[in-house]
Scaffold this motif. Structure first.
Motif, PDB file in Angstrom:
ATOM      1  N   ASP A  73      18.771 -35.532  -4.100  1.00 47.90           N
ATOM      2  CA  ASP A  73      18.892 -34.996  -5.508  1.00 47.90           C
ATOM      3  C   ASP A  73      19.146 -33.621  -5.989  1.00 47.90           C
ATOM      4  N   LYS A  74      18.460 -32.986  -5.761  1.00 50.30           N
ATOM      5  CA  LYS A  74      17.852 -31.427  -6.132  1.00 50.30           C
ATOM      6  C   LYS A  74      18.538 -30.394  -5.139  1.00 50.30           C
ATOM      7  N   THR A  75      18.019 -30.615  -3.667  1.00 49.78           N
ATOM      8  CA  THR A  75      18.911 -29.967  -2.370  1.00 49.78           C
ATOM      9  C   THR A  75      20.065 -29.497  -2.832  1.00 49.78           C
ATOM     10  N   HIS A  76      21.051 -30.464  -3.041  1.00 47.92           N
ATOM     11  CA  HIS A  76      22.849 -29.977  -3.643  1.00 47.92           C
ATOM     12  C   HIS A  76      22.955 -29.442  -4.496  1.00 47.92           C
ATOM     13  N   SER A  77      24.213 -28.472  -4.378  1.00 48.78           N
ATOM     14  CA  SER A  77      24.812 -28.610  -5.949  1.00 48.78           C
ATOM     15  C   SER A  77      25.326 -29.983  -6.905  1.00 48.78           C
ATOM     16  N   ALA A  78      25.511 -30.132  -7.716  1.00 50.28           N
ATOM     17  CA  ALA A  78      25.144 -30.821  -8.475  1.00 50.28           C
ATOM     18  C   ALA A  78      26.513 -30.362  -9.982  1.00 50.28           C
ATOM     19  N   VAL A  79      27.574 -30.578 -10.077  1.00 53.44           N
ATOM     20  CA  VAL A  79      28.312 -30.188 -10.681  1.00 53.44           C
ATOM     21  C   VAL A  79      29.093 -31.352 -11.811  1.00 53.44           C
ATOM     22  N   PHE A  80      29.373 -31.768 -12.398  1.00 52.06           N
ATOM     23  CA  PHE A  80      30.166 -32.946 -12.819  1.00 52.06           C
ATOM     24  C   PHE A  80      31.485 -33.078 -14.509  1.00 52.06           C
ATOM     25  N   ASP A  81      32.345 -33.050 -13.570  1.00 52.63           N
ATOM     26  CA  ASP A  81      33.465 -33.533 -14.575  1.00 52.63           C
ATOM     27  C   ASP A  81      33.023 -34.823 -15.071  1.00 52.63           C
ATOM     28  N   THR A  82      32.824 -34.671 -17.174  1.00 46.32           N
ATOM     29  CA  THR A  82      33.067 -35.807 -17.931  1.00 46.32           C
ATOM     30  C   THR A  82      34.617 -35.882 -18.192  1.00 46.32           C
ATOM     31  N   SER A  83      35.879 -35.815 -17.562  1.00 45.15           N
ATOM     32  CA  SER A  83      36.499 -36.299 -18.737  1.00 45.15           C
ATOM     33  C   SER A  83      36.889 -37.346 -19.119  1.00 45.15           C
ATOM     34  N   LYS A  84      36.187 -38.112 -17.728  1.00 45.40           N
ATOM     35  CA  LYS A  84      36.075 -40.037 -17.681  1.00 45.40           C
ATOM     36  C   LYS A  84      35.359 -39.927 -19.392  1.00 45.40           C
ATOM     37  N   LEU A  85      34.308 -39.560 -19.670  1.00 40.81           N
ATOM     38  CA  LEU A  85      33.442 -39.982 -20.657  1.00 40.81           C
ATOM     39  C   LEU A  85      34.701 -39.479 -21.817  1.00 40.81           C
ATOM     40  N   ARG A  86      34.707 -38.228 -21.577  1.00 38.32           N
ATOM     41  CA  ARG A  86      35.977 -37.374 -22.784  1.00 38.32           C
ATOM     42  C   ARG A  86      36.929 -38.504 -23.218  1.00 38.32           C
ATOM     43  N   SER A  87      37.857 -39.389 -22.799  1.00 36.93           N
ATOM     44  CA  SER A  87      38.151 -40.300 -22.831  1.00 36.93           C
ATOM     45  C   SER A  87      38.459 -40.437 -24.245  1.00 36.93           C
ATOM     46  N   LEU A  88      37.129 -41.378 -23.447  1.00 38.78           N
ATOM     47  CA  LEU A  88      36.957 -42.834 -24.953  1.00 38.78           C
ATOM     48  C   LEU A  88      35.630 -42.177 -25.932  1.00 38.78           C
ATOM     49  N   VAL A  89      35.139 -40.911 -25.968  1.00 38.83           N
ATOM     50  CA  VAL A  89      34.421 -40.154 -27.177  1.00 38.83           C
ATOM     51  C   VAL A  89      34.670 -38.743 -26.701  1.00 38.83           C
ATOM     52  N   PRO A  90      36.377 -38.443 -27.336  1.00 45.06           N
ATOM     53  CA  PRO A  90      37.072 -37.120 -27.428  1.00 45.06           C
ATOM     54  C   PRO A  90      35.573 -36.264 -27.875  1.00 45.06           C
ATOM     55  N   ASP A  91      35.155 -36.422 -28.558  1.00 47.92           N
ATOM     56  CA  ASP A  91      34.039 -34.959 -29.720  1.00 47.92           C
ATOM     57  C   ASP A  91      32.867 -34.864 -28.795  1.00 47.92           C
ATOM     58  N   PHE A  92      33.279 -35.381 -27.391  1.00 48.26           N
ATOM     59  CA  PHE A  92      31.808 -35.090 -26.618  1.00 48.26           C
ATOM     60  C   PHE A  92      31.337 -33.994 -26.822  1.00 48.26           C
ATOM     61  N   ALA A  93      30.585 -33.128 -26.744  1.00 49.98           N
ATOM     62  CA  ALA A  93      30.297 -31.488 -26.621  1.00 49.98           C
ATOM     63  C   ALA A  93      29.220 -30.808 -26.770  1.00 49.98           C
ATOM     64  N   PRO A  94      28.200 -31.015 -26.030  1.00 56.09           N
ATOM     65  CA  PRO A  94      27.294 -30.928 -25.441  1.00 56.09           C
ATOM     66  C   PRO A  94      26.291 -29.434 -26.682  1.00 56.09           C
ATOM     67  N   ARG A  95      25.402 -29.274 -26.609  1.00 56.66           N
ATOM     68  CA  ARG A  95      25.448 -28.021 -27.381  1.00 56.66           C
ATOM     69  C   ARG A  95      24.385 -27.179 -27.364  1.00 56.66           C
ATOM     70  N   ILE A  96      23.347 -27.737 -26.609  1.00 63.64           N
ATOM     71  CA  ILE A  96      21.614 -27.221 -26.396  1.00 63.64           C
ATOM     72  C   ILE A  96      21.958 -26.886 -24.917  1.00 63.64           C
ATOM     73  N   PRO A  97      21.970 -25.319 -25.077  1.00 61.16           N
ATOM     74  CA  PRO A  97      21.485 -24.610 -23.524  1.00 61.16           C
ATOM     75  C   PRO A  97      20.240 -25.069 -23.173  1.00 61.16           C
ATOM     76  N   TYR A  98      20.073 -24.819 -22.075  1.00 59.00           N
ATOM     77  CA  TYR A  98      18.959 -24.820 -21.168  1.00 59.00           C
ATOM     78  C   TYR A  98      17.630 -23.434 -22.007  1.00 59.00           C
ATOM     79  N   GLU A  99      18.025 -22.438 -22.409  1.00 56.64           N
ATOM     80  CA  GLU A  99      17.394 -21.449 -22.878  1.00 56.64           C
ATOM     81  C   GLU A  99      16.959 -21.814 -23.604  1.00 56.64           C
ATOM     82  N   GLN A 100      17.369 -23.006 -24.403  1.00 59.31           N
ATOM     83  CA  GLN A 100      16.674 -23.835 -25.994  1.00 59.31           C
ATOM     84  C   GLN A 100      16.001 -25.021 -25.819  1.00 59.31           C
ATOM     85  N   GLY A 101      16.008 -25.297 -24.546  1.00 58.41           N
ATOM     86  CA  GLY A 101      15.360 -26.799 -24.241  1.00 58.41           C
ATOM     87  C   GLY A 101      14.244 -25.627 -23.835  1.00 58.41           C
TER      88      GLY A 101
END
Length: 333
Positions: free
Chosen positions: A266-294
């Protein structure tokens, strides 16, 4: 219009607790079934049923003849678990949601970003192979008889109780004490971190969604950092410095196979994701909380109660040993 009726099996974990809160806020009639010993409280508006999903007879007894618009099993990890769910819920739910894992995707990935069409293959981690096998069971059930399955693939989802390193708070405590911490590889691989409240904003709208049946969805943030950045952000939130020693993942696996499997698988390898399929059903999906806040939330929550700041002696000792072995001596002048 009547409220959507959903059943959560589990419901008090890192991810499911945020989803339960948001589901209730959005008017879903939520029932939670677990053993009644969860780490996090469920919303007061939630109906709670006490049964053990590993004891199907107890589940049948508390559910009676009830039916649901959506059933989500947050604690299914093996094909046997899924087969049990098929026997329990086939014919009594309009949607069955299985929580898989983004670690099921091809590891290491042949290309980025990772999307739902990326092959599923992980030769390093049994956890991931079990999730793939679960998905295979559900794919067959959908194809053969239309079982209304939806598969969700989260990546690294956290809340204030879970620092993103193996050993949890141990890493923060070491940084505050001025000790070195171990970061796998050279610290430059990219990693996506998702706050559990952001995950919930993508997940809850899929409940009862007819176009989600027979489909798989990646739900992650677009908050991408290197592992060195993750360590430095957490250190700043804790008022400390991150003294990093880089250790190859293979070397970690040699001294701790369980830690190593979670890295190589898992964590050794770079993991960057395309979430366009999710957004096609949930068009207002917009993550709001950056890791700095977390990260600030994590440190504040642990500092509120010293009992929460648990140090894992095994990881603490391992980090001492690995740091000593792989520390780079300063160059002579």
């Amino acid at each position: 219009m009547s409220a959507l009726k959903a059943l959560f099996i589990g419901g008090s974990g890192t991810i499911s607790s945020a989803c339960a809160r948001l589901a209730v806020e959005r008017g879903i009639e939520l029932t939670v079934l677990n053993r009644g010993t969860g780490r996090r409280e469920v919303p007061a508006e939630t109906e709670q049923l006490v049964a053990d999903i590993r004891d199907p007879a107890s589940v049948r007894e508390v559910l009676g003849g009830r039916e649901f618009d959506a059933v989500v099993d947050w604690v299914a990890f093996t094909p046997d678990h899924v087969h049990t769910d098929l026997k329990l819920f086939e014919g009594r739910t309009g949607q069955y949601v299985f929580i898989s894992s983004a670690s099921a995707y091809q590891t290491p990935p042949a290309r980025l970003p990772i999307r739902e069409s990326t092959p599923l293959r992980n030769p390093y981690w049994q956890y991931s192979r079990d999730k793939i096998a679960c998905e295979d069971v559900l794919t067959s059930a959908y194809r053969e008889r239309g079982f209304p399955a939806t598969v969700i693939r989260p990546s690294h989802t956290y809340d204030r109780t879970r620092p993103p390193f193996n050993g949890g708070w141990t890493v923060v405590e070491r940084m505050r004490q001025g000790k070195e911490i171990v970061v796998h590889g050279d610290g430059s691989s990219l990693w996506t971190l998702t706050h559990h409240e952001d995950f919930a904003r993508g997940f809850v709208p899929l409940l009862g969604h007819s176009r989600a049946l027979g489909e798989a969805f990646t739900i992650t943030s677009d908050d991408v950092l290197t592992w060195d950045q993750i360590a430095h952000v957490l250190a700043r939130a804790a008022g400390a410095q991150a003294r990093i020693v880089h250790v190859p993942s293979e070397a970690i696996a040699a001294v701790d196979p369980e830690w190593g499997a979670s890295l190589l698988g898992d964590k050794t390898h770079s993991a960057v994701f395309d979430t366009s399929k999710l957004r096609s059903l949930v068009p207002d999906f917009a993550p709001r909380i950056p890791y700095e806040q977390g990260a600030r939330e994590m440190v504040a929550w642990h500092d509120e109660d010293p009992a929460r700041k648990s140090v894992d002696p095994h990881f603490d000792r391992l980090m001492d040993e690995l740091a000593e072995r792989f520390r780079v001596a300063p160059a002579a002048h």
